[in-house]
Design a protein around this motif. Structure first.
Motif, PDB file in Angstrom:
ATOM      1  N   ILE A  92       0.839  -1.207   0.000  1.00  0.00           N
ATOM      2  CA  ILE A  92       0.000   0.000   0.000  1.00  0.00           C
ATOM      3  C   ILE A  92       0.869   1.250   0.000  1.00  0.00           C
ATOM      4  O   ILE A  92       0.628   2.194  -0.763  1.00  0.00           O
ATOM      5  N   TYR A  93       1.872   1.262   0.871  1.00  0.00           N
ATOM      6  CA  TYR A  93       2.787   2.414   0.921  1.00  0.00           C
ATOM      7  C   TYR A  93       3.473   2.623  -0.420  1.00  0.00           C
ATOM      8  O   TYR A  93       3.554   3.754  -0.935  1.00  0.00           O
ATOM      9  N   SER A  94       3.963   1.531  -1.035  1.00  0.00           N
ATOM     10  CA  SER A  94       4.651   1.629  -2.318  1.00  0.00           C
ATOM     11  C   SER A  94       3.700   2.107  -3.413  1.00  0.00           C
ATOM     12  O   SER A  94       4.081   2.917  -4.270  1.00  0.00           O
ATOM     13  N   PHE A  95       2.449   1.620  -3.398  1.00  0.00           N
ATOM     14  CA  PHE A  95       1.461   2.056  -4.380  1.00  0.00           C
ATOM     15  C   PHE A  95       1.243   3.569  -4.293  1.00  0.00           C
ATOM     16  O   PHE A  95       1.236   4.271  -5.324  1.00  0.00           O
TER      17      PHE A  95
ATOM     18  N   TYR B 194       4.176   5.449  -5.552  1.00  0.00           N
ATOM     19  CA  TYR B 194       4.158   5.373  -7.018  1.00  0.00           C
ATOM     20  C   TYR B 194       3.154   6.362  -7.599  1.00  0.00           C
ATOM     21  O   TYR B 194       3.461   7.115  -8.545  1.00  0.00           O
ATOM     22  N   VAL B 195       1.954   6.406  -7.044  1.00  0.00           N
ATOM     23  CA  VAL B 195       0.915   7.322  -7.522  1.00  0.00           C
ATOM     24  C   VAL B 195       1.374   8.771  -7.399  1.00  0.00           C
ATOM     25  O   VAL B 195       1.134   9.597  -8.294  1.00  0.00           O
ATOM     26  N   PHE B 196       2.072   9.095  -6.308  1.00  0.00           N
ATOM     27  CA  PHE B 196       2.488  10.475  -6.071  1.00  0.00           C
ATOM     28  C   PHE B 196       3.822  10.816  -6.725  1.00  0.00           C
ATOM     29  O   PHE B 196       4.350  11.907  -6.540  1.00  0.00           O
ATOM     30  N   GLY B 197       4.372   9.864  -7.490  1.00  0.00           N
ATOM     31  CA  GLY B 197       5.582  10.132  -8.256  1.00  0.00           C
ATOM     32  C   GLY B 197       6.876   9.989  -7.483  1.00  0.00           C
ATOM     33  O   GLY B 197       7.934  10.428  -7.957  1.00  0.00           O
ATOM     34  N   ASN B 198       6.821   9.356  -6.304  1.00  0.00           N
ATOM     35  CA  ASN B 198       8.025   9.204  -5.485  1.00  0.00           C
ATOM     36  C   ASN B 198       8.690   7.841  -5.661  1.00  0.00           C
ATOM     37  O   ASN B 198       9.770   7.616  -5.112  1.00  0.00           O
ATOM     38  N   GLN B 199       8.045   6.932  -6.373  1.00  0.00           N
ATOM     39  CA  GLN B 199       8.634   5.641  -6.701  1.00  0.00           C
ATOM     40  C   GLN B 199       8.392   5.348  -8.169  1.00  0.00           C
ATOM     41  O   GLN B 199       7.378   5.780  -8.733  1.00  0.00           O
TER      42      GLN B 199
ATOM     43  N   SER C  67       8.307  -4.321  -7.764  1.00  0.00           N
ATOM     44  CA  SER C  67       9.152  -5.096  -6.872  1.00  0.00           C
ATOM     45  C   SER C  67       8.452  -5.360  -5.543  1.00  0.00           C
ATOM     46  O   SER C  67       8.521  -6.469  -4.996  1.00  0.00           O
ATOM     47  N   ALA C  68       7.758  -4.345  -5.019  1.00  0.00           N
ATOM     48  CA  ALA C  68       7.013  -4.513  -3.767  1.00  0.00           C
ATOM     49  C   ALA C  68       5.863  -5.500  -3.954  1.00  0.00           C
ATOM     50  O   ALA C  68       5.627  -6.375  -3.110  1.00  0.00           O
ATOM     51  N   LEU C  69       5.143  -5.384  -5.061  1.00  0.00           N
ATOM     52  CA  LEU C  69       4.016  -6.275  -5.335  1.00  0.00           C
ATOM     53  C   LEU C  69       4.432  -7.735  -5.404  1.00  0.00           C
ATOM     54  O   LEU C  69       3.717  -8.619  -4.932  1.00  0.00           O
ATOM     55  N   LEU C  70       5.589  -7.979  -5.984  1.00  0.00           N
ATOM     56  CA  LEU C  70       5.991  -9.348  -6.309  1.00  0.00           C
ATOM     57  C   LEU C  70       6.858  -9.997  -5.242  1.00  0.00           C
ATOM     58  O   LEU C  70       7.477 -11.034  -5.491  1.00  0.00           O
ATOM     59  N   GLN C  71       6.889  -9.429  -4.051  1.00  0.00           N
ATOM     60  CA  GLN C  71       7.734  -9.985  -2.998  1.00  0.00           C
ATOM     61  C   GLN C  71       7.240 -11.343  -2.501  1.00  0.00           C
ATOM     62  O   GLN C  71       8.004 -12.101  -1.933  1.00  0.00           O
TER      63      GLN C  71
END
Length: 400
Positions: free
Chosen positions: A363-366, A369-374, A381-385
């Motif tokens: 959730i944090y990574s998503f 990503y949405v806010f342009g910081n990842q 990578s976070a999703l597929l852990q």
């Protein structure tokens, strides 16, 4: 007088009693832990303020008397200095919340009495961090009839990493909502049948979800006004980076809200209840970035609605996770209540097997990503852990 002496072949009753007592205490300590909620692990301490709101533009259709719509909101935010501030209890009104949980889960209240000793990582009315300026906001709508405190761990995780999390306590949607004047609103499943114009249970649920979606929009309005005030929290909210997150019935609520409030930038839902959405609403799909988390259990239940159809129709493809060995209540911290939650069949194995921290990281990574910081690669990578979680973008599975 009879004296019992310890001799070969005799039984020491005192020793056996002591061993049994120690075993009983060990079992009770395991089943009813009294430690604090796990440390969220972020850069910041966590502050918490609980605020009561009154939307004078709406009457509450659930109320027995004519009254405007009232809400309680819990605001978690980054803090630096917590000296002299009291840790928030897990449940503010312990007896009230415990009795409500017991009623709604058909369990004896005594099972929850230990919760009064559980500490959180949130400090009541702590001063916001110096860095707490224009922070992204997650507005949380709990499952029905869950209560906001059952999402404490998630809220602290996000707030310790620079987000503001606002839990909305919806009267008649939550198991219980209590105001400072002593007024209480209790959940009653059949109460939706008393709403104006309702003919079926589904009609009532739909109107209830729409009412709670309006609650979210009212909270967004209030945040904008607060930012212009001299309140201690003024300026910490960036309402241009605003996300809604809902679980179960709350998942249905945030989907309704996203259809009608353009200020919602992204959408998170865990096992959303979409069964009362119309064909037209399902066919509109989702037009903003979204992450839908679905347990194996939920996809076979009627209340799930047509999640796959909505995903197929979405102009902006949602990210979609299918989670094995998890159950619908898992996101509501039931495993933190007691291991009994698993033994009684309320929770699955996933959250105990590192699943909770995995979902929080995703959730944090998503959001980053949405806010342009990842980057997209970092989010993938976070999703597929975890190899046991199937991950899709739209209807296409993301392969490892």
């Amino acid at each position: 007088m009879i004296v019992l002496s310890r001799t070969r072949g005799t039984v020491d009753i005192g020793l056996i009693t002591g061993v049994l007592a120690m075993a009983a205490l060990g079992i009770l300590a395991y089943l009813f832990p009294t430690t604090k909620i796990p440390d969220p692990g972020g850069e910041y301490e966590v502050g918490l303020q609980v605020i009561e709101l009154n939307d004078e533009t709406r009457f509450d259709p659930f109320s027995d008397t004519e009254m405007t719509r009232r809400l309680v909101i819990d605001i978690w935010y980054p803090a630096d200095e917590t000296a002299g501030k009291r840790r928030s209890p897990w449940f503010r009104s312990h007896r009230l919340f415990v009795n409500s949980l017991a009623d709604n889960y058909d369990l004896p209240p005594i099972l929850f009495q230990f919760l009064r000793a559980v500490k959180t990582n949130s400090f009541i009315n702590a001063v916001p961090s110096e860095d707490a300026k224009n922070l992204p906001v997650v507005i949380l709508s709990p499952g029905t009839p869950a209560i906001v405190p059952l999402y404490f761990s998630f809220a602290e995780y996000m707030a310790s990493r620079g987000f503001v999390v606002i839990g909305v306590e919806h009267p008649y949607g939550a198991a219980v909502v209590e105001f400072s004047d002593g007024t209480q609103f209790h959940f009653d499943r059949e109460r939706v049948m008393d709403l104006p114009g309702v003919e079926t249970f589904e009609d009532g649920v739909r109107l209830s979800m729409q009412l709670m979606a309006e609650d979210l929009s009212f909270v967004i309005d209030w945040l904008a006004r607060l930012n212009q005030s001299d309140h201690e929290l003024a300026g910490i909210f960036d309402t241009s980076r605003l996300v809604t997150f809902g679980h179960s019935g709350g998942g249905g609520v945030v989907h309704f809200a996203s259809l009608n409030d353009p200020r919602i930038m992204a959408l998170l839902s865990f096992d959303p209840a979409l069964f009362v959405m119309s064909n037209e609403e399902i066919d509109r799909g989702i037009k903003i970035p979204s992450l839908i988390m679905e347990t194996d259990q939920w996809k076979y239940r009627e209340e799930s609605g047509r999640i796959s159809d909505m995903i197929e129709a979405s102009p902006v493809w949602p990210f979609h996770m299918r989670i094995p060995e998890a159950k619908h209540p898992d996101f509501a911290m039931l495993d933190h209540l007691s291991p009994l939650a698993h033994y009684l069949g309320f929770t699955g194995l996933f959250m105990k097997d590192g699943g909770e921290s995995y979902l929080y990281r995703v959730i944090y990574s998503f959001l980053e990503y949405v806010f342009g910081n990842q980057s997209r690669t970092e989010f993938y990578s976070a999703l597929l852990q975890r190899e046991d979680v199937a991950v899709f973008e739209g209807s296409a599975e993301i392969l490892r």
